[in-house]
Design a protein around this motif. Structure first.
Motif, PDB file in Angstrom:
ATOM      1  N   ILE A  59      42.362  41.005  32.110  1.00  0.00           N
ATOM      2  CA  ILE A  59      41.910  42.485  32.263  1.00  0.00           C
ATOM      3  C   ILE A  59      41.984  42.480  33.932  1.00  0.00           C
ATOM      4  O   ILE A  59      42.293  43.603  34.530  1.00  0.00           O
ATOM      5  N   THR A  60      41.362  41.713  34.576  1.00  0.00           N
ATOM      6  CA  THR A  60      41.156  41.477  36.269  1.00  0.00           C
ATOM      7  C   THR A  60      42.460  41.252  36.711  1.00  0.00           C
ATOM      8  O   THR A  60      42.825  42.204  37.713  1.00  0.00           O
ATOM      9  N   PHE A  61      43.486  40.622  36.085  1.00  0.00           N
ATOM     10  CA  PHE A  61      44.780  40.601  36.794  1.00  0.00           C
ATOM     11  C   PHE A  61      45.668  42.003  36.529  1.00  0.00           C
ATOM     12  O   PHE A  61      45.977  42.524  37.844  1.00  0.00           O
ATOM     13  N   PHE A  62      45.270  42.872  35.542  1.00  0.00           N
ATOM     14  CA  PHE A  62      45.731  44.145  35.416  1.00  0.00           C
ATOM     15  C   PHE A  62      45.288  45.170  36.383  1.00  0.00           C
ATOM     16  O   PHE A  62      45.936  45.984  36.976  1.00  0.00           O
ATOM     17  N   THR A  63      43.864  45.143  36.397  1.00  0.00           N
ATOM     18  CA  THR A  63      43.392  46.008  37.490  1.00  0.00           C
ATOM     19  C   THR A  63      43.497  45.655  38.789  1.00  0.00           C
ATOM     20  O   THR A  63      43.926  46.402  39.883  1.00  0.00           O
ATOM     21  N   ILE A  68      38.747  35.535  39.092  1.00  0.00           N
ATOM     22  CA  ILE A  68      39.276  35.295  40.667  1.00  0.00           C
ATOM     23  C   ILE A  68      40.683  34.942  40.730  1.00  0.00           C
ATOM     24  O   ILE A  68      41.536  35.431  41.229  1.00  0.00           O
ATOM     25  N   VAL A  69      40.886  33.981  39.457  1.00  0.00           N
ATOM     26  CA  VAL A  69      42.360  33.675  39.444  1.00  0.00           C
ATOM     27  C   VAL A  69      43.103  34.805  39.234  1.00  0.00           C
ATOM     28  O   VAL A  69      44.390  35.135  39.549  1.00  0.00           O
ATOM     29  N   GLY A  70      42.664  35.599  38.185  1.00  0.00           N
ATOM     30  CA  GLY A  70      43.496  36.979  37.758  1.00  0.00           C
ATOM     31  C   GLY A  70      43.578  38.069  38.834  1.00  0.00           C
ATOM     32  O   GLY A  70      44.485  38.420  38.936  1.00  0.00           O
ATOM     33  N   ALA A  71      42.465  37.978  39.671  1.00  0.00           N
ATOM     34  CA  ALA A  71      42.227  38.853  40.710  1.00  0.00           C
ATOM     35  C   ALA A  71      43.615  38.612  41.763  1.00  0.00           C
ATOM     36  O   ALA A  71      44.190  39.328  42.422  1.00  0.00           O
ATOM     37  N   VAL A  72      43.628  37.324  42.183  1.00  0.00           N
ATOM     38  CA  VAL A  72      44.511  36.884  42.994  1.00  0.00           C
ATOM     39  C   VAL A  72      46.116  37.003  42.607  1.00  0.00           C
ATOM     40  O   VAL A  72      46.898  37.551  43.592  1.00  0.00           O
ATOM     41  N   ALA A  73      46.365  36.581  41.470  1.00  0.00           N
ATOM     42  CA  ALA A  73      47.576  36.780  40.868  1.00  0.00           C
ATOM     43  C   ALA A  73      47.930  38.280  40.730  1.00  0.00           C
ATOM     44  O   ALA A  73      49.225  38.780  41.007  1.00  0.00           O
ATOM     45  N   GLY A  74      47.020  39.071  40.486  1.00  0.00           N
ATOM     46  CA  GLY A  74      47.256  40.563  40.395  1.00  0.00           C
ATOM     47  C   GLY A  74      47.457  41.018  41.649  1.00  0.00           C
ATOM     48  O   GLY A  74      48.307  42.101  41.873  1.00  0.00           O
ATOM     49  N   SER A  75      46.983  40.747  42.798  1.00  0.00           N
ATOM     50  CA  SER A  75      47.212  41.139  43.997  1.00  0.00           C
ATOM     51  C   SER A  75      48.663  40.957  44.629  1.00  0.00           C
ATOM     52  O   SER A  75      49.252  41.476  45.021  1.00  0.00           O
ATOM     53  N   TYR A  76      49.127  39.656  44.194  1.00  0.00           N
ATOM     54  CA  TYR A  76      50.290  39.296  44.417  1.00  0.00           C
ATOM     55  C   TYR A  76      51.480  40.075  43.582  1.00  0.00           C
ATOM     56  O   TYR A  76      52.420  40.492  44.254  1.00  0.00           O
ATOM     57  N   ALA A  77      51.358  40.254  42.384  1.00  0.00           N
ATOM     58  CA  ALA A  77      52.116  41.024  41.554  1.00  0.00           C
ATOM     59  C   ALA A  77      52.102  42.615  42.150  1.00  0.00           C
ATOM     60  O   ALA A  77      53.069  43.235  41.998  1.00  0.00           O
ATOM     61  N   GLY A  78      50.957  43.158  42.375  1.00  0.00           N
ATOM     62  CA  GLY A  78      50.917  44.610  43.016  1.00  0.00           C
ATOM     63  C   GLY A  78      51.564  44.491  44.229  1.00  0.00           C
ATOM     64  O   GLY A  78      52.086  45.588  44.682  1.00  0.00           O
ATOM     65  N   THR A  79      51.494  43.754  45.165  1.00  0.00           N
ATOM     66  CA  THR A  79      52.072  43.565  46.493  1.00  0.00           C
ATOM     67  C   THR A  79      53.608  43.747  46.412  1.00  0.00           C
ATOM     68  O   THR A  79      54.339  44.556  46.834  1.00  0.00           O
ATOM     69  N   LYS A  80      54.200  42.937  45.289  1.00  0.00           N
ATOM     70  CA  LYS A  80      55.695  43.045  45.031  1.00  0.00           C
ATOM     71  C   LYS A  80      55.891  44.372  44.368  1.00  0.00           C
ATOM     72  O   LYS A  80      56.941  44.777  44.707  1.00  0.00           O
TER      73      LYS A  80
END
Length: 238
Positions: free
Chosen positions: A10-14, A195-207
């Motif tokens: 969920i954190t990854f997607f948010t 936290i892992v989901g948050a960082v991975a999501g930040s990377y995906a969102g940036t792209k």
């Protein structure tokens, strides 16, 4: 462990949503967490997760961060945190979200309001209110986004700088909860997955952000900020 994995996803997607448009992910997450965490853990766990999400987003877009606004914001944040944390038990903040929501709507849509308020707007003042009030009031992130929206044209500058400033807000919040004795260690594995989901999501969102046209991005951001402001105003009366 199932809950930890689920909340990590969920954190990854948010975080991805926030990485694309600069905000909104944290509000979605804080709306979901009450179903999984006790009340006393909501704000601390959310704060540490969002700190990771925002700082990682700023790191991924470090070339676009407008560093000149950070010192004033930090100074305001220091004073806001010190003041609000010291008087938090003695003041009523019931209607603060109402004023935040009205300010955002007027700032986005009223030319006359912007002409009058411009002399008072600064990153010091925004830092003071965003960080200080974040200890007790949700939806302070749009304060920074509203000012950045007016100051910078490029979407990457707006999102990356907002991430750095909101990261600062959350780190102050985390320090306050550590000071008051919240045991983050009790939620270690949950925090690791989130936290892992948050960082991975930040990377995906940036792209993914690079796929959006700049003009369309600003229109989307303006509409999203307006929706969030209306939600904040309505929440005061229900």
């Amino acid at each position: 462990m199932t809950t930890e994995i689920f909340l990590g996803i969920i954190t990854f997607f948010t975080s991805t949503i926030a990485g694309v448009v600069g905000l909104g992910g944290g509000m979605i997450l804080i709306a979901i967490l009450p179903s999984f965490l006790p009340v006393n853990a909501l704000i601390p766990v959310h704060g540490l997760t969002q700190m990771s999400s925002n700082f990682s987003r700023a790191v991924f877009g470090y070339k676009d961060v407008q560093y000149q606004v950070i010192p004033k914001f930090i100074f305001g944040s220091l004073l806001g945190t010190a003041l609000i944390s010291s008087i938090i038990y003695y003041i009523s903040l019931e209607y603060v979200p109402l004023f935040i929501g009205v300010y955002i709507l007027l700032s986005l849509w009223s030319t006359k309001f912007n002409e009058k308020i411009k002399r008072f707007e600064s990153y010091f003042i925004i830092g003071f209110f965003q960080t200080g009030l974040s200890l007790v009031v949700g939806a302070t992130g749009p304060l920074t986004m509203t000012l950045l929206y007016k100051d910078f044209e490029k979407k990457d500058e707006v999102v990356a700088t907002a991430a750095a400033l909101m990261g600062i807000t959350h780190i102050f919040k985390v320090f306050v909860f550590i000071f008051f004795g919240f045991a983050f260690f009790e939620y270690l594995w949950l925090l690791v997955f989130m936290i892992v989901g948050a960082v991975a999501g930040s990377y995906a969102g940036t792209k993914l952000r690079n796929k959006i046209d700049g003009k369309k991005f600003r229109s989307l951001l303006k509409i999203l900020l307006s929706i969030l402001a209306i939600k904040v105003i309505v929440s005061v009366f229900i």
